[in-house]
Design an enzyme around this catalytic site. Structure first.
Site, PDB file in Angstrom:
ATOM      1  N   THR A   1      -6.108   1.785   9.163  1.00 10.46           N
ATOM      2  CA  THR A   1      -5.285   2.471   9.907  1.00 10.46           C
ATOM      3  C   THR A   1      -5.863   3.847  10.618  1.00 10.46           C
ATOM      4  O   THR A   1      -5.584   4.272  11.674  1.00 10.46           O
ATOM      5  CB  THR A   1      -4.406   3.251   8.783  1.00 10.46           C
ATOM      6  OG1 THR A   1      -3.573   2.236   8.012  1.00 10.46           O
ATOM      7  CG2 THR A   1      -3.465   4.286   9.268  1.00 10.46           C
TER       8      THR A   1
ATOM      9  N   ASP B   1      -0.802  -5.173   2.908  1.00 12.74           N
ATOM     10  CA  ASP B   1      -1.192  -3.961   3.407  1.00 12.74           C
ATOM     11  C   ASP B   1      -0.415  -3.856   5.197  1.00 12.74           C
ATOM     12  O   ASP B   1      -0.771  -4.747   5.878  1.00 12.74           O
ATOM     13  CB  ASP B   1      -2.859  -3.988   3.619  1.00 12.74           C
ATOM     14  CG  ASP B   1      -3.270  -2.529   4.149  1.00 12.74           C
ATOM     15  OD1 ASP B   1      -2.372  -1.886   4.666  1.00 12.74           O
ATOM     16  OD2 ASP B   1      -4.403  -2.197   3.640  1.00 12.74           O
TER      17      ASP B   1
ATOM     18  N   GLU C   1       0.806  -1.177   0.124  1.00  5.79           N
ATOM     19  CA  GLU C   1      -0.197   0.023   0.054  1.00  5.79           C
ATOM     20  C   GLU C   1       0.774   1.291  -0.018  1.00  5.79           C
ATOM     21  O   GLU C   1       0.671   2.227  -0.686  1.00  5.79           O
ATOM     22  CB  GLU C   1      -0.997   0.003   1.242  1.00  5.79           C
ATOM     23  CG  GLU C   1      -1.683   1.415   1.244  1.00  5.79           C
ATOM     24  CD  GLU C   1      -2.759   1.427   2.159  1.00  5.79           C
ATOM     25  OE1 GLU C   1      -2.945   0.615   3.079  1.00  5.79           O
ATOM     26  OE2 GLU C   1      -3.661   2.254   1.786  1.00  5.79           O
TER      27      GLU C   1
ATOM     28  N   ASP D   1      -6.160  -4.568   0.124  1.00  8.75           N
ATOM     29  CA  ASP D   1      -6.935  -4.702   1.258  1.00  8.75           C
ATOM     30  C   ASP D   1      -7.861  -6.206   1.083  1.00  8.75           C
ATOM     31  O   ASP D   1      -8.343  -6.587   2.465  1.00  8.75           O
ATOM     32  CB  ASP D   1      -8.195  -3.680   0.935  1.00  8.75           C
ATOM     33  CG  ASP D   1      -7.582  -2.258   1.172  1.00  8.75           C
ATOM     34  OD1 ASP D   1      -7.105  -1.907   2.276  1.00  8.75           O
ATOM     35  OD2 ASP D   1      -8.021  -1.328   0.362  1.00  8.75           O
TER      36      ASP D   1
ATOM     37  N   ILE E   1      -0.880  -2.072   7.732  1.00 13.26           N
ATOM     38  CA  ILE E   1      -1.685  -1.756   8.516  1.00 13.26           C
ATOM     39  C   ILE E   1      -2.820  -1.670   8.136  1.00 13.26           C
ATOM     40  O   ILE E   1      -3.246  -0.600   7.097  1.00 13.26           O
ATOM     41  CB  ILE E   1      -1.328  -0.455   9.550  1.00 13.26           C
ATOM     42  CG1 ILE E   1       0.055  -0.374  10.049  1.00 13.26           C
ATOM     43  CG2 ILE E   1      -2.484  -0.421  10.567  1.00 13.26           C
ATOM     44  CD1 ILE E   1       0.120  -0.946  11.455  1.00 13.26           C
ATOM     45  N   ASP E   2      -3.960  -2.327   7.786  1.00 10.32           N
ATOM     46  CA  ASP E   2      -5.209  -2.280   7.423  1.00 10.32           C
ATOM     47  C   ASP E   2      -6.426  -1.835   8.503  1.00 10.32           C
ATOM     48  O   ASP E   2      -6.171  -2.350   9.494  1.00 10.32           O
ATOM     49  CB  ASP E   2      -5.991  -3.344   6.640  1.00 10.32           C
ATOM     50  CG  ASP E   2      -7.077  -2.934   5.987  1.00 10.32           C
ATOM     51  OD1 ASP E   2      -7.223  -1.937   5.192  1.00 10.32           O
ATOM     52  OD2 ASP E   2      -8.254  -3.640   6.270  1.00 10.32           O
TER      53      ASP E   2
HETATM   54  C1  IPD Z   1      -9.258   1.141   4.480  1.00  9.71           C
HETATM   55  C2  IPD Z   1      -9.947   0.219   5.020  1.00  9.71           C
HETATM   56  C3  IPD Z   1     -11.477   0.635   5.144  1.00  9.71           C
HETATM   57  C4  IPD Z   1     -11.921   0.292   3.468  1.00  9.71           C
HETATM   58  C5  IPD Z   1     -10.960   1.284   2.525  1.00  9.71           C
HETATM   59  C6  IPD Z   1      -9.710   1.023   2.862  1.00  9.71           C
HETATM   60  P1  IPD Z   1      -6.536   1.555   5.343  1.00  9.71           P
HETATM   61  O1  IPD Z   1      -7.608   0.771   4.231  1.00  9.71           O
HETATM   62  O2  IPD Z   1      -9.867  -1.228   4.726  1.00  9.71           O
HETATM   63  O3  IPD Z   1     -12.237  -0.442   5.918  1.00  9.71           O
HETATM   64  O4  IPD Z   1     -13.318   0.638   3.590  1.00  9.71           O
HETATM   65  O5  IPD Z   1     -11.501   0.942   1.240  1.00  9.71           O
HETATM   66  O6  IPD Z   1      -8.908   2.040   2.092  1.00  9.71           O
HETATM   67  O7  IPD Z   1      -6.605   3.072   4.784  1.00  9.71           O
HETATM   68  O8  IPD Z   1      -7.116   1.704   6.502  1.00  9.71           O
HETATM   69  O9  IPD Z   1      -5.436   1.034   5.067  1.00  9.71           O
HETATM   70 CA    CA Z   2      -5.929  -0.867   3.637  1.00  4.51          CA
END
Ligand code: IPD
Ligand code: CA
Length: 260
Positions: A91, A86, A72, A212, A88-89
């Site tokens: 974030t 990813d 990412e 993701d 940290i998902d």
């Molecule tokens: C997001 C999260 C969020 C999802 C978004 C993502 P991030 O990633 O997974 O739940 O709805 O589409 O971009 O920014 O926390 O790595």
């Molecule tokens: Ca993410």
């Protein structure tokens, strides 16, 4: 690539994700160390995202120098043996002290999602799946809920500012009208895991990126779930809509979400 090569990768990554989890958890426990910035509307970044991704990039390159990696934060190139990570998902959750975040590592062999590892260190949860060999949570086999009734369906609807608000609201409106209970928890990767272990019946989002969902798609498939063809077209580099659910709910949810 042989089945042994894939098994080796699956084991190796479980070691790496444990260390990556310790690094991330250390930042999570020291809020003042997070160095929070914004990449865009509701698009959060912390120092830990970059550090965890660099750690995983470095170690994976040492262990599997011929594989490529897409992350990412640092991007990268696809190949027939590509890691999609990813660091940290969730974030925004991570930055605010909410434990619902994870590290997500997927591996695609010849474009087929083959390994999925998702660690949620603040929740003490590790999801592991290898194509054709089932999915586990902390070593125990998991399976989708099996729900076939939309009027008791629990659906997570992911959102980001990448999607026009009206598109999201339309899907949400149709889901409520059909009798679904709808939630959003802020981590797409964990959202897919929760379909896989039956905490929810479905996860849908009008646009999401490959990092993701690359790992979660293996976990959902191995837990008996249905998913749209996320990697169709240019999904690996520009993302696509996602819908994962119990097989029986797929026809109705495809109508409701317009996905698949
Ligand atoms: C997001 C999260 C969020 C999802 C978004 C993502 P991030 O990633 O997974 O739940 O709805 O589409 O971009 O920014 O926390 O790595
Ligand atoms: Ca993410």
């Amino acid at each position: 690539m042989t089945e042994t090569d894939i098994l080796l990768r699956c084991y190796a990554v479980q070691g790496l994700v444990a260390e990556a989890g310790r690094i991330a958890l250390d930042y999570f426990s020291r809020k003042e160390s997070l160095g929070v910035t914004m990449k865009g509307t509701q698009d959060w970044l912390t120092v830990a995202d970059g550090i965890v991704e660099t750690y995983l990039r470095t170690r994976l390159a040492e262990l599997f120098p011929d594989d490529t990696l897409i992350g990412e934060e640092g991007g990268g190139d696809a190949s027939d043996a590509v890691w999609i990570i990813d660091p940290i998902d969730g974030t925004a959750n991570f930055a605010r002290g909410d434990r619902n975040w994870c590290i997500s590592i997927g591996f695609l062999h010849e474009r087929v999602p083959t390994i999925g590892i998702i660690a949620a260190p603040a929740l003490d949860e590790l999801y592991v799946a290898r194509r054709g060999h089932g999915a586990t949570l902390n070593g125990q086999r998991i399976a989708v809920s099996g729900n076939d009734d939309i009027r008791r369906a629990y659906v997570e609807l992911g959102w980001s500012a990448r999607t026009p608000a009206q598109r999201y609201l339309d899907v949400m409106g149709r889901a409520y009208a059909a009798g679904c209970s709808v939630k959003r928890s802020g981590s797409g990767a964990l959202g897919l895991c929760h379909v896989a272990n039956g905490r929810t019946d479905a996860y849908a989002e009008p646009h999401i990126n490959a990092w993701d969902v690359a790992a979660g798609l293996v976990i959902v498939a191995e837990a008996g779930g249905w998913a749209n063809d996320f990697f169709a077209g240019d999904g690996i580099s520009t993302g696509n809509p996602i819908l994962c659910c119990t097989p029986a709910l797929a026809p109705q949810l495809r109508d409701i979400t317009g996905i698949g």
